[in-house]
Design a protein around this motif. Structure first.
Motif, PDB file in Angstrom:
ATOM      1  N   LEU A   1      40.689  45.461  30.550  1.00 36.35           N
ATOM      2  CA  LEU A   1      41.643  46.212  31.372  1.00 36.35           C
ATOM      3  C   LEU A   1      41.136  47.579  31.806  1.00 36.35           C
ATOM      4  CD1 LEU A   1      44.974  45.416  29.501  1.00 36.35           C
ATOM      5  CD2 LEU A   1      44.324  44.646  31.790  1.00 36.35           C
TER       6      LEU A   1
ATOM      7  N   PHE B   1      40.041  48.146  35.514  1.00 38.59           N
ATOM      8  CA  PHE B   1      41.141  48.051  36.476  1.00 38.59           C
ATOM      9  C   PHE B   1      42.061  49.254  36.369  1.00 38.59           C
ATOM     10  CE2 PHE B   1      39.855  44.094  37.893  1.00 38.59           C
ATOM     11  CZ  PHE B   1      39.756  43.153  36.881  1.00 38.59           C
TER      12      PHE B   1
ATOM     13  N   ALA C   1      34.720  36.529  41.126  1.00 37.47           N
ATOM     14  CA  ALA C   1      36.154  36.505  40.954  1.00 37.47           C
ATOM     15  C   ALA C   1      36.433  35.166  40.312  1.00 37.47           C
ATOM     16  CB  ALA C   1      36.829  36.616  42.312  1.00 37.47           C
ATOM     17  N   GLY C   2      36.447  35.142  38.982  1.00 38.50           N
ATOM     18  CA  GLY C   2      36.649  33.873  38.267  1.00 38.50           C
ATOM     19  C   GLY C   2      35.442  32.973  38.420  1.00 38.50           C
TER      20      GLY C   2
ATOM     21  N   ARG D   1      33.893  31.901  41.067  1.00 41.17           N
ATOM     22  CA  ARG D   1      33.055  31.935  42.264  1.00 41.17           C
ATOM     23  C   ARG D   1      32.305  33.242  42.354  1.00 41.17           C
ATOM     24  NH1 ARG D   1      36.102  29.808  47.500  1.00 41.17           N
ATOM     25  NH2 ARG D   1      37.096  31.835  47.252  1.00 41.17           N
TER      26      ARG D   1
ATOM     27  N   THR E   1      43.892  31.660  46.041  1.00 39.56           N
ATOM     28  CA  THR E   1      43.057  32.074  47.179  1.00 39.56           C
ATOM     29  C   THR E   1      41.583  31.815  46.889  1.00 39.56           C
ATOM     30  OG1 THR E   1      42.789  34.333  46.342  1.00 39.56           O
ATOM     31  CG2 THR E   1      44.652  33.925  47.810  1.00 39.56           C
ATOM     32  N   GLY E   2      41.276  31.584  45.622  1.00 37.86           N
ATOM     33  CA  GLY E   2      39.882  31.353  45.241  1.00 37.86           C
ATOM     34  C   GLY E   2      39.662  29.908  44.845  1.00 37.86           C
ATOM     35  N   ALA E   3      38.755  29.685  43.916  1.00 36.16           N
ATOM     36  CA  ALA E   3      38.390  28.330  43.529  1.00 36.16           C
ATOM     37  C   ALA E   3      39.195  27.868  42.315  1.00 36.16           C
ATOM     38  CB  ALA E   3      36.899  28.297  43.188  1.00 36.16           C
ATOM     39  N   ALA E   4      39.086  26.552  42.028  1.00 35.14           N
ATOM     40  CA  ALA E   4      39.633  25.983  40.796  1.00 35.14           C
ATOM     41  C   ALA E   4      41.130  26.204  40.649  1.00 35.14           C
ATOM     42  CB  ALA E   4      38.896  26.523  39.574  1.00 35.14           C
TER      43      ALA E   4
ATOM     44  N   HIS F   1      43.802  26.372  37.106  1.00 34.71           N
ATOM     45  CA  HIS F   1      44.648  27.525  36.801  1.00 34.71           C
ATOM     46  C   HIS F   1      46.123  27.138  36.847  1.00 34.71           C
ATOM     47  CE1 HIS F   1      41.382  30.368  36.516  1.00 34.71           C
ATOM     48  NE2 HIS F   1      40.867  29.894  37.631  1.00 34.71           N
TER      49      HIS F   1
ATOM     50  N   HIS G   1      40.223  37.585  49.183  1.00 33.80           N
ATOM     51  CA  HIS G   1      39.560  38.736  48.569  1.00 33.80           C
ATOM     52  C   HIS G   1      40.353  40.022  48.790  1.00 33.80           C
ATOM     53  CE1 HIS G   1      36.595  35.663  48.887  1.00 33.80           C
ATOM     54  NE2 HIS G   1      36.412  35.867  50.166  1.00 33.80           N
TER      55      HIS G   1
ATOM     56  N   PRO H   1      41.476  33.534  39.602  1.00 30.01           N
ATOM     57  CA  PRO H   1      40.372  34.487  39.473  1.00 30.01           C
ATOM     58  C   PRO H   1      40.812  35.948  39.534  1.00 30.01           C
ATOM     59  CG  PRO H   1      39.813  32.752  41.015  1.00 30.01           C
ATOM     60  CD  PRO H   1      41.249  32.553  40.677  1.00 30.01           C
ATOM     61  N   LEU H   2      41.854  36.254  40.314  1.00 34.20           N
ATOM     62  CA  LEU H   2      42.266  37.648  40.440  1.00 34.20           C
ATOM     63  C   LEU H   2      43.353  38.026  39.440  1.00 34.20           C
ATOM     64  CD1 LEU H   2      42.328  37.797  44.328  1.00 34.20           C
ATOM     65  CD2 LEU H   2      40.647  38.842  42.819  1.00 34.20           C
TER      66      LEU H   2
ATOM     67  N   ALA I   1      43.557  38.913  36.235  1.00 28.83           N
ATOM     68  CA  ALA I   1      43.483  40.107  35.382  1.00 28.83           C
ATOM     69  C   ALA I   1      43.697  41.374  36.201  1.00 28.83           C
ATOM     70  CB  ALA I   1      42.143  40.159  34.657  1.00 28.83           C
ATOM     71  N   GLU I   2      43.093  41.404  37.367  1.00 32.74           N
ATOM     72  CA  GLU I   2      43.255  42.607  38.196  1.00 32.74           C
ATOM     73  C   GLU I   2      44.709  42.780  38.621  1.00 32.74           C
ATOM     74  OE1 GLU I   2      40.441  43.192  41.258  1.00 32.74           O
ATOM     75  OE2 GLU I   2      41.420  45.058  41.887  1.00 32.74           O
TER      76      GLU I   2
ATOM     77  N   ALA J   1      46.834  43.998  35.675  1.00 36.65           N
ATOM     78  CA  ALA J   1      46.603  45.401  35.333  1.00 36.65           C
ATOM     79  C   ALA J   1      47.257  46.324  36.356  1.00 36.65           C
ATOM     80  CB  ALA J   1      45.104  45.682  35.261  1.00 36.65           C
TER      81      ALA J   1
ATOM     82  N   LEU K   1      48.701  42.565  28.989  1.00 40.55           N
ATOM     83  CA  LEU K   1      47.795  42.026  27.987  1.00 40.55           C
ATOM     84  C   LEU K   1      47.058  40.843  28.599  1.00 40.55           C
ATOM     85  CD1 LEU K   1      47.361  43.096  25.182  1.00 40.55           C
ATOM     86  CD2 LEU K   1      48.992  41.434  24.328  1.00 40.55           C
ATOM     87  N   THR K   2      45.775  40.716  28.291  1.00 42.14           N
ATOM     88  CA  THR K   2      44.982  39.622  28.847  1.00 42.14           C
ATOM     89  C   THR K   2      44.621  38.612  27.756  1.00 42.14           C
ATOM     90  OG1 THR K   2      42.969  40.884  28.413  1.00 42.14           O
ATOM     91  CG2 THR K   2      43.933  41.101  30.612  1.00 42.14           C
TER      92      THR K   2
ATOM     93  N   ARG L   1      46.057  37.081  20.680  1.00 40.83           N
ATOM     94  CA  ARG L   1      44.862  36.964  21.510  1.00 40.83           C
ATOM     95  C   ARG L   1      43.641  37.292  20.664  1.00 40.83           C
ATOM     96  NH1 ARG L   1      42.983  41.704  23.104  1.00 40.83           N
ATOM     97  NH2 ARG L   1      41.970  40.788  24.929  1.00 40.83           N
TER      98      ARG L   1
END
Lengths: 480, 277, 330
Positions: free
Chosen positions: B141, B144, B174-175, B177, C15-18, C22, C76, C102-103, C105-106, C109, C120-121, C137
């Motif tokens: 964290l 960020f 980003a994960g 990729r 917006t990303g992969a996989a 998720h 992105h 993918p985004l 955690a950001e 936060a 918390l992550t 965790r």
């Protein structure tokens, strides 16, 4: 007329069977070196002659037949088990050598707690033997850093020594009897007795022969009682390395046998102990072990000796214990170190020597200063004493340098061999030995006559007598 | 073009891998026990911070090849345990600084981020580089939250940074990729699993040359940060620790023949697991 | 709504992969990892962020809850997504945000920082009570588990990577509550970066990626034995690796080697056949979910490093097992 590679492979296949002869190119290239060429290994650069084959005999009879055949045909044989050598002992110095690998002979033959002895074949990993001893509440007492990977045959062939030697001795104090095979096919068994005076102690022809005289097929070693619950750790910081040596001497001369007794100079202490030692501190540390009364008396005795030196500042024993618990090599550490070298081109090398108490500090100071002055790109130059005796101690020089402006294959020429040369010169000048425990290998073989002086006659005669055709590990101990 | 100032925040942690199960059992009895249990083990650079430090040096070198000036400052929110590491960094060309927190910030990423942001402002650093996460909390964290406090964009999982005129071309993830983008400082770059992850080593001569360099020591007050207040605002609180039992059961599978054993192995242990795959 | 049932927003960054992994992680966590105290059904909505219009229907089908709020966002752009979520949270939209993607955690936060909530992550499991969200965790480089509490709402959490492999079927139907699109000008967020290039992922070997792995060791007693075990592995649909002695004996190719000088693996199921378990090899399989050792020596190191042990000949047991698995899992 030397045999062709194909003829060598065919000859081996007929003796050990095709399944036990390896001719895979990648395996052979890897087998052409040991850790002396560590940097080349890491960068996948290979400059040594490639062996013709790796052969894995299943038993002593096959070893005897391979050696006889090699002797008859002039084929260079390199005995090997755990492959942890560091001084080039396993390098193939001539083309078309055969690596005779004993790791298939990996049986623990007998563990005898009543007579406090264990017998095992050459390919048994020390860790496996140690684990088996622990099942009986015993220990081999032998703990070199390579313990997780080294095998018994190689450990005896190199006169190895472990971290607890000040109490248990080196491998030469632990070997009871053994079996070895000579180039003429002679299988010799030295029986297991506690001591004898029936002529010279012939075990010492085999222990430390580094594969230049024979192939060790089986060893019997002593076992010792194991009391880890009684371990006591002691540590101090101090400014003067000379004082550190004096304290070690006091401890030894007064008859104490801690299992570990070490003094680190500031450079080497910085690697391990910067979390409690200042940049100019030396670190003095001990471990006492054994039966409760012995461990306590040893620790108390050492405490009393060091207490007489107010320049020594005691540190909480937890620092020493925690450090000690993490000392041996393991898979992750090896990988991490290799990666670090690959990325930073910063290489760590060591050279260990021995000398009497009067000379050791001078050797240390002189060699260290010359290396700092004469060798480029040094990032750390230091060392520690880790094996003491009543009449002297070792010095384990530990040094790091950046490899600059040359490829990995030139590292030995530009840095490593010149450093070894300085250390050997300063040691020989003052009557010390240029090799304490890693073995002569091929790296220090050029200094063998200086090391032996007039007694070289005895070494040379052993070599000529046992290996008249010069087929055992050419270039090891005695240079080409 | 003007010089670029890069600040690299790093942390020195206990070498967790050097501890044994008995040490972890002691550490799990509580927060202060955790501190006690790791007290005696050697310190190492946090791996991601180490990568950040080397990446910054490489960026400096790459910019120098293009005739661009860069100044580097490395700082740690830490006590004296960081000093041997700061001395090494000075020998590599960094200015060195330390912020003494005077409180245990181990599981306090928000308070840590506040200090990191304040230190970056004070020491200067249009680019703040730091490791993406660090023990013991391992929350990831801080980058960020520091970016949020500084009002800057942040790129996560950074693995490479190259100069692109007066901007930076950054490879990041980003994960799952990997991406590459051009970013304009000021920014925060959080370093992930970079291939270049280990710090170069200064020579004895390099060290001698900076022997008299001073490490700047700052307090939270110098930075205008009230640490107790920040801790009271911390968004999460550690209430307990547990050990993880990694021992494997070693259950012996019975059977009189290989066929019977295979059947027992399958029914008792493998069927459900293979179905999930 | 202090004191009542927490309203839950599952935020899926698709917006990303996989996206599918998720989405399953979020659904699995809601079903198995989150306990409400006092117990009652979860009131949860999926916020699904997506980038391409053409992917909308496919991604909608993955949503782990029936009610869905769709948001189209430029790729992105976590800055725009965070701003949108902050606006939603400011309106009291949810008490607990669980982020996946993918985004994640950001977003967690930044949302927590802007809304004054807890974050918390890497959460393994959680209990939501009136006063606090209690989470477990990993800490200390995965050596310990920490128990944490988040008090100030909204609670913003991301999940431990283990949740990515959970089995979860999304609902058959979805109800789109709202559908929105984020534009550059909606929020005063500065442009993050430009000229974004998506890079080819590095190739992973079949051994690294394998979920079911069979490893043959020296106990296979020869090239023929190794080949029989390899054939058994193939019939079971397992990847096949070997230990170093097998390579050194030239009973298999070096690219099959597992361990320190070879590949490190992390399969869900690993069967080690005829290998005694040298440390350099064990390192290569120690991350496996479940390890079976087939060995004749009960003293071998592998026997104490395995979850299940069969004390018998490696080739015979593997061939018998292959018969069963091939039949039951064609």
């Amino acid at each position: 007329m030397p045999l062709s590679r194909e003829a060598i492979v065919e000859g081996l296949r007929r003796i050990v069977g095709p399944d036990a002869v390896v001719t895979d190119e990648k395996v052979l290239v890897e087998s052409s070196v040991d850790n002396f060429r560590k940097l080349q290994n890491i960068f996948d650069v290979h400059t040594m002659p490639v062996p013709a084959a790796v052969a894995l005999p299943a038993d002593t009879a096959q070893v005897a037949r391979v050696l006889t055949w090699a002797n008859d045909n002039g084929v260079n044989v390199i005995p090997r088990t755990g492959a942890t050598a560091t001084e080039g002992g396993l390098e193939s110095a001539v083309p078309d050598s055969v690596i005779l690998d004993g790791s298939a002979m990996n049986e623990i033959v007998k563990v005898d707690p009543y007579n406090m002895q264990a017998t095992c074949q050459c390919g048994v990993p020390l860790q496996a033997l140690e684990d088996r001893a622990r099942e009986h509440g015993l220990t081999t007492g032998h703990s070199p850093q390579s313990k997780p990977v080294a095998h018994m045959g190689g450990l005896v062939a190199t006169r190895s020594i472990g971290q607890f030697s000040t109490l248990y001795g080196g491998i030469e104090d632990m070997v009871v009897g053994l079996e070895a095979v000579f180039p003429g096919g002679e299988v010799c068994r030295i029986k297991n007795v506690p001591r004898r005076a029936a002529g010279p102690d012939i075990r010492h022809i085999v222990i430390g022969n580094e594969g230049a005289l024979c192939f060790i097929t089986e060893v019997t070693v002593k076992l010792f009682p194991y009391f880890p619950e009684n371990n006591v750790f002691l540590g101090w910081t101090l400014k003067d390395m000379g004082l550190g040596f004096e304290v070690l001497r006091d401890v030894m001369v007064n008859g104490y046998k801690p299992s570990v007794a070490r003094v680190y100079d500031p450079g080497d202490a910085g690697i391990h102990f910067s979390h409690f030692a200042a940049p100019d501190d030396c670190v003095l540390l001990f471990m006492a072990e054994g039966a409760a009364g012995i461990a306590k008396a040893t620790a108390d005795g050492i405490q009393a000796i060091v207490d007489q030196h107010p320049e020594c500042t005691q540190v909480p024993s937890e620092y020493i214990e925690t450090w000690f618990n993490d000392l041996c090599w393991d898979a992750s550490k090896i990988i991490a170190e290799d990666e670090r070298i690959r990325q930073t081109r910063n290489v760590n090398r060591t050279t260990e020597i021995s000398a009497d108490w009067s000379s050791i500090n001078e050797i240390y100071q002189a060699a260290k200063q010359r290396i700092i002055d004469e060798i480029p790109d040094i990032t750390m130059m230091g060392g520690h004493s880790s094996h003491s005796y009543i009449n002297g101690t070792n010095m384990y020089f530990n040094y790091f340098f950046n490899v600059v402006g040359v490829g990995p294959e030139e590292e030995t020429e530009k840095y490593y061999l010149p450093i070894i040369g300085i250390i050997c010169e300063e040691t020989l000048k003052r009557g010390g030995s240029i090799v304490h425990h890693h073995g002569m290998g091929k790296a220090r073989a050029p200094w063998v006559k200086d090391e032996y002086g007039s007694s070289y006659f005895m070494l040379e005669t052993l070599k000529r007598s046992f290996d008249p055709n010069g087929v055992m590990n050419k270039g090891t101990i005695i240079p080409l | 073009m003007t010089a670029l100032r890069i600040a690299v925040g790093f942390k020195v942690t206990p070498d967790y891998e050097a501890l044994r199960p008995a040490d972890w059992a002691r550490a799990a009895t509580g927060h202060s026990a955790h501190g006690e249990a790791v007290r005696y083990v050697r310190r190492v650079f946090n791996v991601f911070d180490e990568a950040a430090l080397e990446l910054a040096l490489r960026l400096r070198d790459a910019r120098a090849e293009r005739g661009l000036e860069t100044s580097l400052v490395a700082f740690s929110v830490a006590g004296r345990e960081a000093d041997p590491f700061l001395v090494t960094l000075q020998a590599l060309g960094y200015e060195g600084a330390r912020v003494e927190p005077d409180a245990d910030l181990d599981f306090a990423p928000a308070a840590t981020a506040e200090l990191v942001a304040a230190a970056t402002r004070r020491l200067g650093g249009e680019v703040l580089l730091l490791g993406s996460r660090c023990g013991p909390g391992d929350t990831g964290l801080v980058p960020f939250l520091a970016a949020e406090a500084l009002g800057r964009p942040n790129l996560p999982g950074v693995t490479a940074v190259e100069p692109a005129a007066d901007r930076l071309r950054v490879t990041f993830s980003a994960g799952d990729r990997a991406l590459r983008a051009t970013i304009t400082p000021p920014c925060v770059l959080a370093v992930g699993n970079a291939l270049v992850s280990m710090l170069r080593v200064p020579t004895l001569k390099d060290r001698l040359a900076v022997r008299d360099s001073v490490i700047t020591t700052l307090t939270p007050e110098d930075l205008g940060v009230d640490v107790p207040a920040a801790l009271s605002r911390e968004p999460s609180a550690l209430v307990g620790l547990e050990t993880i039992d990694r021992s494997r059961a070693g259950v012996v599978v019975g059977g009189a023949t290989p066929g019977e054993e295979a059947r027992a192995l399958y029914e008792e242990h493998l069927r459900a697991r293979l179905e999930r795959i | 709504m202090a004191g009542g049932t927490p309203r839950i927003a599952l935020v899926l960054d698709a917006t990303g992969a996989a996206a599918e992994r998720h989405a399953r992680a979020l659904g699995g966590f809601l079903r198995d990892g989150l306990r409400l105290s006092p117990e009652h059904p979860a009131d949860a909505v999926t916020h699904l962020f997506y980038a391409e219009e053409s992917a909308r229907e496919r991604l909608l089908a993955l949503a782990p809850t029936r009610p869905v709020r769709l948001v189209r966002a430029p790729p992105h752009r976590p800055d725009l997504m965070a701003a949108a979520l902050a606006a939603f949270a400011a309106g009291g939209g949810a008490d607990l945000f669980v982020f996946g993607g993918p985004l994640g955690a950001e977003l967690a936060a930044r949302l927590a920082a802007r809304s004054g909530g807890g974050v918390l992550t890497g959460v393994l499991d959680a209990v939501a009570a009136a006063g606090a969200l209690s989470c477990r965790r990993h800490v200390s480089s995965h050596h310990l588990i920490g128990r944490f509490e988040l008090r100030a709402r909204p609670w913003c959490v991301t999940l431990d990577a283990d949740w990515l492999d959970v089995g979860f079927e999304p609902p058959a139907e979805h109800a789109v509550q709202t559908s929105a699109e984020l534009h550059e000008d909606d929020f005063s967020a500065p442009r993050l970066c430009d000229d974004v290039e998506v890079l080819e992922p590095p190739a992973t070997s079949d051994l690294e990626a394998a979920q079911f792995l069979v490893v043959a060791g020296r106990g296979a007693a020869g090239r023929a034995g190794v080949e029989r075990i390899a054939a058994a592995a193939d019939r079971m649909g397992a990847a096949f690796g070997v230990t170093r002695p097998v390579v050194m004996n030239a009973w298999a190719a070096p690219d099959r080697q597992i361990g320190v000088s070879g590949t490190r693996t992390a399969p869900a199921v690993c069967i080690v056949a005829g290998a005694s378990g040298a440390p350099a090899f064990l390192w290569g399989v120690e991350r496996a979910g479940f390890i079976v050792a087939v060995e004749t020596d009960e003293h071998s190191a592998i026997a104490s490093e395995a979850d299940a042990v069969v004390l018998d000949d490696a080739v015979a047991v593997l061939e018998a097992l292959a018969d069963i698995v091939a039949r039951e899992h064609p």
